[in-house]
Write a protein that holds these residues in place. Structure first.
Motif, short mmCIF file in Angstrom:
data_model
loop_
_atom_site.label_atom_id
_atom_site.label_comp_id
_atom_site.label_asym_id
_atom_site.label_seq_id
_atom_site.Cartn_x
_atom_site.Cartn_y
_atom_site.Cartn_z
N TYR A 1 5.01 4.43 18.61
CA TYR A 1 5.10 5.88 18.64
C TYR A 1 6.45 6.32 19.16
O TYR A 1 6.98 5.76 20.13
CB TYR A 1 3.98 6.47 19.52
CG TYR A 1 2.62 6.08 19.03
CD1 TYR A 1 1.93 6.89 18.14
CD2 TYR A 1 2.06 4.87 19.39
CE1 TYR A 1 0.71 6.50 17.65
CE2 TYR A 1 0.83 4.47 18.90
CZ TYR A 1 0.16 5.30 18.02
OH TYR A 1 -1.04 4.91 17.53
N ALA B 1 -3.83 13.42 12.45
CA ALA B 1 -3.39 12.15 13.03
C ALA B 1 -4.03 11.00 12.26
O ALA B 1 -4.92 11.22 11.43
CB ALA B 1 -3.78 12.08 14.51
N LEU C 1 -6.04 7.44 13.00
CA LEU C 1 -6.72 6.68 14.03
C LEU C 1 -7.44 5.50 13.38
O LEU C 1 -8.38 5.70 12.60
CB LEU C 1 -7.73 7.56 14.77
CG LEU C 1 -7.16 8.70 15.63
CD1 LEU C 1 -8.28 9.52 16.23
CD2 LEU C 1 -6.26 8.14 16.72
N TYR D 1 -7.62 16.99 15.03
CA TYR D 1 -8.00 17.31 16.40
C TYR D 1 -7.46 18.66 16.82
O TYR D 1 -6.49 19.17 16.27
CB TYR D 1 -7.56 16.21 17.37
CG TYR D 1 -6.06 16.07 17.57
CD1 TYR D 1 -5.42 16.66 18.66
CD2 TYR D 1 -5.28 15.32 16.68
CE1 TYR D 1 -4.07 16.51 18.87
CE2 TYR D 1 -3.93 15.17 16.88
CZ TYR D 1 -3.31 15.76 17.97
OH TYR D 1 -1.97 15.62 18.16
N HIS E 1 -3.73 14.37 23.16
CA HIS E 1 -3.16 13.93 21.89
C HIS E 1 -3.61 12.50 21.62
O HIS E 1 -3.15 11.57 22.28
CB HIS E 1 -1.63 13.98 21.90
CG HIS E 1 -1.07 15.35 21.69
ND1 HIS E 1 -1.42 16.14 20.61
CD2 HIS E 1 -0.19 16.07 22.42
CE1 HIS E 1 -0.77 17.28 20.69
NE2 HIS E 1 -0.02 17.27 21.78
N PRO E 2 -4.50 12.27 20.64
CA PRO E 2 -4.88 10.90 20.31
C PRO E 2 -3.72 10.17 19.65
O PRO E 2 -3.01 10.73 18.82
CB PRO E 2 -6.05 11.09 19.33
CG PRO E 2 -5.80 12.43 18.71
CD PRO E 2 -5.17 13.27 19.78
N LEU E 3 -3.52 8.91 20.03
CA LEU E 3 -2.44 8.11 19.48
C LEU E 3 -2.94 7.00 18.56
O LEU E 3 -2.38 6.76 17.51
CB LEU E 3 -1.60 7.49 20.61
CG LEU E 3 -0.87 8.47 21.53
CD1 LEU E 3 -0.12 7.72 22.62
CD2 LEU E 3 0.09 9.34 20.73
N GLY F 1 -4.90 7.92 23.98
CA GLY F 1 -4.09 9.11 23.78
C GLY F 1 -3.38 9.54 25.04
O GLY F 1 -3.35 8.82 26.04
N ARG F 2 -2.82 10.76 24.99
CA ARG F 2 -2.08 11.31 26.12
C ARG F 2 -2.68 12.66 26.49
O ARG F 2 -2.95 13.48 25.63
CB ARG F 2 -0.61 11.51 25.79
CG ARG F 2 0.09 10.35 25.13
CD ARG F 2 1.51 10.73 24.73
NE ARG F 2 2.41 10.75 25.88
CZ ARG F 2 3.46 11.54 25.97
NH1 ARG F 2 3.72 12.42 25.04
NH2 ARG F 2 4.25 11.48 27.02
N ASN G 1 3.47 8.96 14.83
CA ASN G 1 2.95 7.59 14.78
C ASN G 1 3.05 7.04 13.38
O ASN G 1 2.84 7.75 12.41
CB ASN G 1 1.51 7.54 15.28
CG ASN G 1 0.56 8.34 14.42
OD1 ASN G 1 0.90 9.43 14.00
ND2 ASN G 1 -0.61 7.82 14.18
#
Length: 348
Positions: free
Chosen positions: A67, A264, A266, A273, A307-309, A319-320, A332
């Motif tokens: 990322y 995003a 995943l 989201y 924030h899902p990563l 996530g963050r 990402n």
């Protein structure tokens, strides 16, 4: 004594055949290949070869979650997230002068599309250092505005890969002074901008879109800025056919006020989201089967700003979470050593 001397002078190339070394390197995670290029001139040549990069992208059994994160609109980090390991590296964006502001517009196969005012974009591979500056002055001239800052005057932008042509495309949808919409894309293979107004969908001017497109499954996706109901749609641009289509949003079990919606990836799935103001949670919808509406699955994270990563092998979402005062950008993409095939033109 002579035998010992000979043993010490033997290199790995004397022990292992080149073909075996090649196969071993194809199994090394992308994050370590940059250092391995320093082992020898032969390894540098091998790893830097475009054919090796393409093979590694498709055949490496280890997927790397990497990322690119912007802090305070100027400082950048490259973050690796794996199930059992995580690391962070400070990166220097490919600008000759330190920028006061730049933005991430999209990512694809390890490449990142950056914007920096005035009037140019940059395609950059942080792992190899490859970069290409892209000017859109000709669009600015047609735009007929005295000030044309990309995030405000361009309604959609995206970056993706057309596998049928082995080509990377930069896509821009914009509106002129007379409120007419236009669509242009740049082929990095030919280094030419191509107008595609004929392919524009009526849906482009029907919603207030989140302008950053997400590349997935050979297409670029855009989502409405505010997720209001299941009647909203996801706009899709097919990289091969150069056509638009749409995808239905997930149906909410309870109608509630939602914030800015973002797409995003995943675990190889398309996800949406947003922050739910009523529940004070982040709601994440994951489409477990692409373009199958019934496969939308809801996850609720007990964090207002999250924030899902990526998702781990056991199904956990990583996530963050942060406060509203933070200003951060992220992107990402599966990491790659590959470079777009680009044809350059001499300046007249």
């Amino acid at each position: 004594m002579e035998n010992k001397k000979n043993d010490k002078s033997m290199s790995i190339h004397d022990i292992l055949p080149l073909d075996l070394i090649h196969r071993i390197l194809l199994r090394v995670p992308i994050r370590h290949l940059a250092r391995l290029r320093c082992v020898s001139k032969l390894w540098y040549s091998l790893i830097s070869d475009p054919d090796f990069a393409e093979l590694h992208f498709h055949r490496s059994p280890v997927a790397t979650n990497a990322y690119f994160i912007i802090e305070n609109l100027a400082m950048a980090y490259f973050v690796y997230l794996d199930d059992n390991d995580a690391s962070q590296k400070v990166m220097s964006p490919p600008f000759k002068k330190k920028p006061s502001h730049f933005a991430v517009l999209g990512s694809c196969r390890g490449f990142i599309l950056l914007y920096r005012d005035p009037h140019f974009l940059v395609v950059w591979n942080p792992l190899t250092g490859f970069s290409k500056r892209i000017s859109y002055v000709h669009i600015f001239a047609r735009h007929k505005y005295y000030v044309a800052r990309l995030p405000y005057k361009f309604h959609l932008y995206g970056f993706g890969y057309d596998a049928s042509q082995d080509d990377y495309l930069v896509v821009l949808a914009w509106q002129d002074k007379d409120d007419h919409y236009h669509l242009d894309y740049l082929s990095l293979r030919t280094n030419l901008w191509i107008n595609l107004d004929a392919a524009l969908s009526n849906l482009v001017d029907s919603y207030n879109w989140n302008p950053r497109g997400l590349f997935f499954n050979g297409t670029i996706h855009w989502v409405p800025s505010i997720f209001e109901s299941y009647k909203d749609i996801i706009l899709i641009f097919d990289m091969k056919e150069r056509t638009f289509s749409s995808l239905s949003m997930p149906e909410q079990p309870v109608k509630s006020v939602c914030s800015y919606s973002i797409l995003a990836l995943l675990g190889g799935w398309l996800a949406l989201y947003y922050r739910n103001y009523d529940s004070r949670k982040t709601e994440i919808w994951v489409m477990k089967e692409y373009k199958v509406h019934s496969s939308w699955t809801l996850y609720q994270i007990p964090c207002e700003v999250f924030h899902p990563l990526c998702s781990s092998s056991n199904g956990n979402i990583i996530g963050r979470g942060y406060t509203f005062l933070d200003k951060r950008g992220l992107s990402n993409s599966p990491s790659s050593l590959a470079s777009p095939k680009i044809q350059t033109k001499k300046e007249e």
